[in-house]
Enzyme design. Structure first.
Site, PDB file in Angstrom:
ATOM      1  N   LYS A  13       0.823  -1.212   0.000  1.00  0.00           N
ATOM      2  CA  LYS A  13       0.000   0.000   0.000  1.00  0.00           C
ATOM      3  C   LYS A  13       0.862   1.270   0.000  1.00  0.00           C
ATOM      4  CE  LYS A  13      -3.282   2.554   2.820  1.00  0.00           C
ATOM      5  NZ  LYS A  13      -2.329   3.624   3.154  1.00  0.00           N
ATOM      6  N   ASN A  14       1.865   1.326   0.865  1.00  0.00           N
ATOM      7  CA  ASN A  14       2.581   2.594   1.010  1.00  0.00           C
ATOM      8  C   ASN A  14       3.880   2.679   0.210  1.00  0.00           C
ATOM      9  OD1 ASN A  14       0.453   3.054   2.658  1.00  0.00           O
ATOM     10  ND2 ASN A  14       1.625   3.699   4.442  1.00  0.00           N
TER      11      ASN A  14
ATOM     12  N   ARG B 234      -6.422   7.255  -2.969  1.00  0.00           N
ATOM     13  CA  ARG B 234      -5.731   8.527  -3.119  1.00  0.00           C
ATOM     14  C   ARG B 234      -4.404   8.425  -3.855  1.00  0.00           C
ATOM     15  NH1 ARG B 234      -6.606  13.018  -0.876  1.00  0.00           N
ATOM     16  NH2 ARG B 234      -4.461  13.680  -1.085  1.00  0.00           N
TER      17      ARG B 234
ATOM     18  N   ASP C  47     -10.905  12.258   2.740  1.00  0.00           N
ATOM     19  CA  ASP C  47     -11.306  10.928   3.187  1.00  0.00           C
ATOM     20  C   ASP C  47     -11.531  10.911   4.694  1.00  0.00           C
ATOM     21  OD1 ASP C  47      -8.857  10.679   4.348  1.00  0.00           O
ATOM     22  OD2 ASP C  47      -8.076   9.271   2.880  1.00  0.00           O
TER      23      ASP C  47
ATOM     24  N   ASP D  88       0.183   6.648  11.139  1.00  0.00           N
ATOM     25  CA  ASP D  88      -0.502   5.378  10.848  1.00  0.00           C
ATOM     26  C   ASP D  88      -0.481   4.419  12.038  1.00  0.00           C
ATOM     27  OD1 ASP D  88      -0.874   6.440   8.358  1.00  0.00           O
ATOM     28  OD2 ASP D  88       0.875   5.457   7.501  1.00  0.00           O
TER      29      ASP D  88
ATOM     30  N   ILE E  63      -0.483  15.195  12.107  1.00  0.00           N
ATOM     31  CA  ILE E  63      -0.416  15.086  10.641  1.00  0.00           C
ATOM     32  C   ILE E  63      -1.788  15.298   9.993  1.00  0.00           C
ATOM     33  CG2 ILE E  63       0.381  13.663   8.688  1.00  0.00           C
ATOM     34  CD1 ILE E  63       2.585  14.274  10.777  1.00  0.00           C
TER      35      ILE E  63
HETATM   36  N1  EPU Z   1      -0.744  18.002   2.631  1.00  0.00           N
HETATM   37  C1  EPU Z   1      -1.023  19.280   2.191  1.00  0.00           C
HETATM   38  N2  EPU Z   1      -0.748  19.586   0.893  1.00  0.00           N
HETATM   39  C2  EPU Z   1      -0.211  18.677   0.022  1.00  0.00           C
HETATM   40  C3  EPU Z   1       0.066  17.375   0.487  1.00  0.00           C
HETATM   41  C4  EPU Z   1      -0.212  17.074   1.804  1.00  0.00           C
HETATM   42  O1  EPU Z   1      -1.507  20.118   2.946  1.00  0.00           O
HETATM   43  O2  EPU Z   1       0.036  19.024  -1.145  1.00  0.00           O
HETATM   44  C5  EPU Z   1      -1.032  17.653   4.040  1.00  0.00           C
HETATM   45  C6  EPU Z   1      -2.145  16.606   4.128  1.00  0.00           C
HETATM   46  O3  EPU Z   1      -3.415  17.202   4.094  1.00  0.00           O
HETATM   47  C7  EPU Z   1      -1.845  15.942   5.450  1.00  0.00           C
HETATM   48  C8  EPU Z   1      -0.307  16.016   5.547  1.00  0.00           C
HETATM   49  O4  EPU Z   1       0.095  17.025   4.612  1.00  0.00           O
HETATM   50  O5  EPU Z   1      -2.408  16.658   6.489  1.00  0.00           O
HETATM   51  C9  EPU Z   1       0.420  14.724   5.262  1.00  0.00           C
HETATM   52  O6  EPU Z   1       0.101  14.261   3.976  1.00  0.00           O
HETATM   53  P1  EPU Z   1       1.090  13.378   3.092  1.00  0.00           P
HETATM   54  O7  EPU Z   1       1.103  13.961   1.722  1.00  0.00           O
HETATM   55  O8  EPU Z   1       2.380  13.205   3.789  1.00  0.00           O
HETATM   56  O9  EPU Z   1       0.314  11.989   3.088  1.00  0.00           O
HETATM   57  P2  EPU Z   1      -0.020  11.071   1.867  1.00  0.00           P
HETATM   58  O10 EPU Z   1       1.147  10.955   0.962  1.00  0.00           O
HETATM   59  O11 EPU Z   1      -1.327  11.448   1.281  1.00  0.00           O
HETATM   60  C10 EPU Z   1       0.924   8.887   2.972  1.00  0.00           C
HETATM   61  C11 EPU Z   1       0.404   7.540   3.366  1.00  0.00           C
HETATM   62  C12 EPU Z   1      -0.521   7.666   4.552  1.00  0.00           C
HETATM   63  C13 EPU Z   1       0.265   8.304   5.684  1.00  0.00           C
HETATM   64  C14 EPU Z   1       0.816   9.658   5.244  1.00  0.00           C
HETATM   65  C15 EPU Z   1       1.682  10.337   6.289  1.00  0.00           C
HETATM   66  C16 EPU Z   1       0.309   6.258   1.351  1.00  0.00           C
HETATM   67  C17 EPU Z   1      -0.516   5.608   0.320  1.00  0.00           C
HETATM   68  N3  EPU Z   1      -0.324   6.954   2.268  1.00  0.00           N
HETATM   69  O12 EPU Z   1      -0.210   9.670   2.603  1.00  0.00           O
HETATM   70  O13 EPU Z   1      -0.897   6.345   4.895  1.00  0.00           O
HETATM   71  O14 EPU Z   1      -0.580   8.474   6.795  1.00  0.00           O
HETATM   72  O15 EPU Z   1       1.629   9.466   4.060  1.00  0.00           O
HETATM   73  O16 EPU Z   1       2.748   9.538   6.631  1.00  0.00           O
HETATM   74  O17 EPU Z   1       1.527   6.128   1.364  1.00  0.00           O
HETATM   75  C18 EPU Z   1      -2.163   4.710   5.993  1.00  0.00           C
HETATM   76  O18 EPU Z   1      -1.321   3.896   5.596  1.00  0.00           O
HETATM   77  O19 EPU Z   1      -3.069   4.426   6.810  1.00  0.00           O
HETATM   78  C19 EPU Z   1      -2.121   6.084   5.468  1.00  0.00           C
HETATM   79  C20 EPU Z   1      -3.100   6.938   5.592  1.00  0.00           C
END
Ligand code: EPU
Length: 417
Positions: free
Chosen positions: A23-24, A94, A118, A306, A328
């Site tokens: 997934k990640n 996403r 979400d 997470d 976060i």
């Molecule tokens: N954010 C912004 N602007 C952006 C991008 C992010 O404001 O352009 C904010 C988001 O709204 C959030 C924070 O930054 O509040 C962190 O977001 P990030 O982009 O780091 O998260 P992500 O890439 O969407 C991945 C993991 C998540 C994990 C987060 C943080 C995957 C598929 N998802 O999400 O995994 O929580 O990084 O480490 O890799 C999970 O596995 O349960 C999960 C949600």
């Protein structure tokens, strides 16, 4: 029925092989394979639901995808690509947005549906977009899609406002084919970024500094398809460690690196658990009941968001009171209401929760809101009188290969209904 039943049982015992981080990390590397024409074999890929979505996205774009083993996928990206990721797929996951950077870099254009928010909070994409614009892309958001175009991407210095995992990945996968040098400052340092960068470098990219806050990419004219093997899933491993903390016992986890779970191991150590490194993974032992400690989530190498719901489930059964702070996501505590149905003593206020540990919880029907929340409720059931039934289990299957089966193999009474 889309549910899992859990009963309290004996302490956990046994050895388990941790799945690949599909997934990640896996889905991101599948998206990155779009960067080069040719055949890629991806190994150690556990077949979780989110992977199916990325496979569907890649097929929609024109990639030939086939399973060549139970954990091995073959991608053929040689054909003509149709750089559009449709709405019905992107809204299911996403991380589909991760095709934006690679499609733009390879095809000069991309049209990707916007994933929306979400169950854990608002999830903006502004940093993805401003970073790509700094590299010369023209972006337009309209009718639920982002449409991106460029003649040629050019290297740029991008300073992220927050070390976003997704933005770092999208910018990195765009920068590898840009002209000149790109520097991503305040980059996310998660191990999944390092895993992705290693794959890109095997394809012929020049990425330096992945795993630190400054990633430097020297763009190349073209990449060559290469094979990859996905890292062990640190979140799944952390889930087993928390389960052991709740139920007690002694477990060994193979196929994962303790360095990726340093903060979790440190916190579990403070709580009274013993966690140490083995040649192929992690060994852990927990006494009957752990002590509460405060936790705050932070970007890697901090305590990952997470793990937070799992930690709250554990704290709900610990000796003492803990304050948990979520830094976060802005809405990741909604599962606590479900824990309250199980007799937990907890209150939440914005980004904070106060959790007072109880000797035992009480089994109840509950609902999974997202992947980690559902896992957390199942874990709580390991220390609840009677039966807990976690409904809407499909959320959990998005990220775990077979959590009920894995817990059962450690001696827990967990089964799918
Ligand atoms: N954010 C912004 N602007 C952006 C991008 C992010 O404001 O352009 C904010 C988001 O709204 C959030 C924070 O930054 O509040 C962190 O977001 P990030 O982009 O780091 O998260 P992500 O890439 O969407 C991945 C993991 C998540 C994990 C987060 C943080 C995957 C598929 N998802 O999400 O995994 O929580 O990084 O480490 O890799 C999970 O596995 O349960 C999960 C949600």
């Amino acid at each position: 029925m889309d549910a899992v039943a859990v009963r309290p049982g004996t302490p956990l015992h046994g050895t388990i092989k941790v799945s690949g981080a599909s997934k990640n990390s896996g889905v991101k590397q599948l998206a990155a394979a779009l960067l080069a024409p040719g055949v890629t074999t991806v190994r150690n890929l556990s077949p979780v639901k989110d992977l199916e979505v990325m496979i569907a996205v890649l097929r929609a774009v024109g990639v030939e995808v086939s399973w060549t083993g139970s954990e091995e996928l073959r991608l053929d990206t040689s054909g003509t690509l149709e750089p559009e990721a449709p709405y019905d797929l992107v809204t299911r996951m996403r991380a589909s947005i991760n095709v934006l950077g690679p499609l733009l870099a390879r095809c000069g254009e991309a049209r990707v549906a916007l994933p929306g928010g979400d169950n854990i909070g608002s999830r903006k994409l502004d940093m993805h977009f401003t970073g790509l614009e700094a590299m010369g892309a023209e972006l337009e958001v309209s009718r639920g899609f982002v449409q991106a175009r460029c003649n040629a991407l050019k290297g740029a210095r991008v300073v992220l406002e927050f070390p976003s995992v997704g933005a770092t990945e999208n910018l990195l996968t765009a920068a590898v084919l840009a002209k000149g040098e790109t520097v991503i400052e305040n980059a996310a340092r998660e191990p999944e970024i390092t895993d992705l960068a290693a794959f890109l470098n095997r394809m012929g990219a020049h990425v330096l500094g992945a795993g630190t806050s400054t990633i430097t990419v020297e763009g190349v004219d073209e990449l060559t398809a290469a094979d990859t093997e996905i890292m062990g899933d640190r979140i799944e491993a952390g889930t087993f460690l928390m389960a052991c903390g709740i139920a007690g016992g002694e477990i060994t986890l193979d196929g994962v690196r303790l360095e990726h779970l340093e903060m979790v191991a440190m916190k579990l150590g403070e709580m009274g658990m013993r966690v140490s490194k083995t040649p192929d993974g992690i060994w852990a032992a927990a006494p009957e009941r752990l002590r509460a400690v405060d936790i705050q989530t932070l970007p890697y190498p901090g305590f990952a968001t997470d793990f937070m719901p799992l930690a709250v489930a554990l704290l709900a059964t610990c000796d003492g009171t803990a304050i948990v702070t979520e830094n976060i996501f802005d809405n990741r505590f909604s599962f606590v209401d479900e824990l309250l149905r199980m007799g937990a003593d907890a209150i939440t206020d914005g980004r904070h929760a106060v959790v007072r540990g109880r000797e035992r919880l009480s089994g109840a029907p509950v609902r999974a809101f997202d992947v980690r929340a559902g896992a957390a409720l199942a874990l709580a059931g390991l220390r609840a009188e009677g039966e807990t039934v976690v409904h809407e289990w499909h959320h959990v299957d998005r990220g775990y290969r077979d959590l009920p089966g894995a817990l059962a193999s450690l001696g827990a009474e967990v089964s799918r209904l």
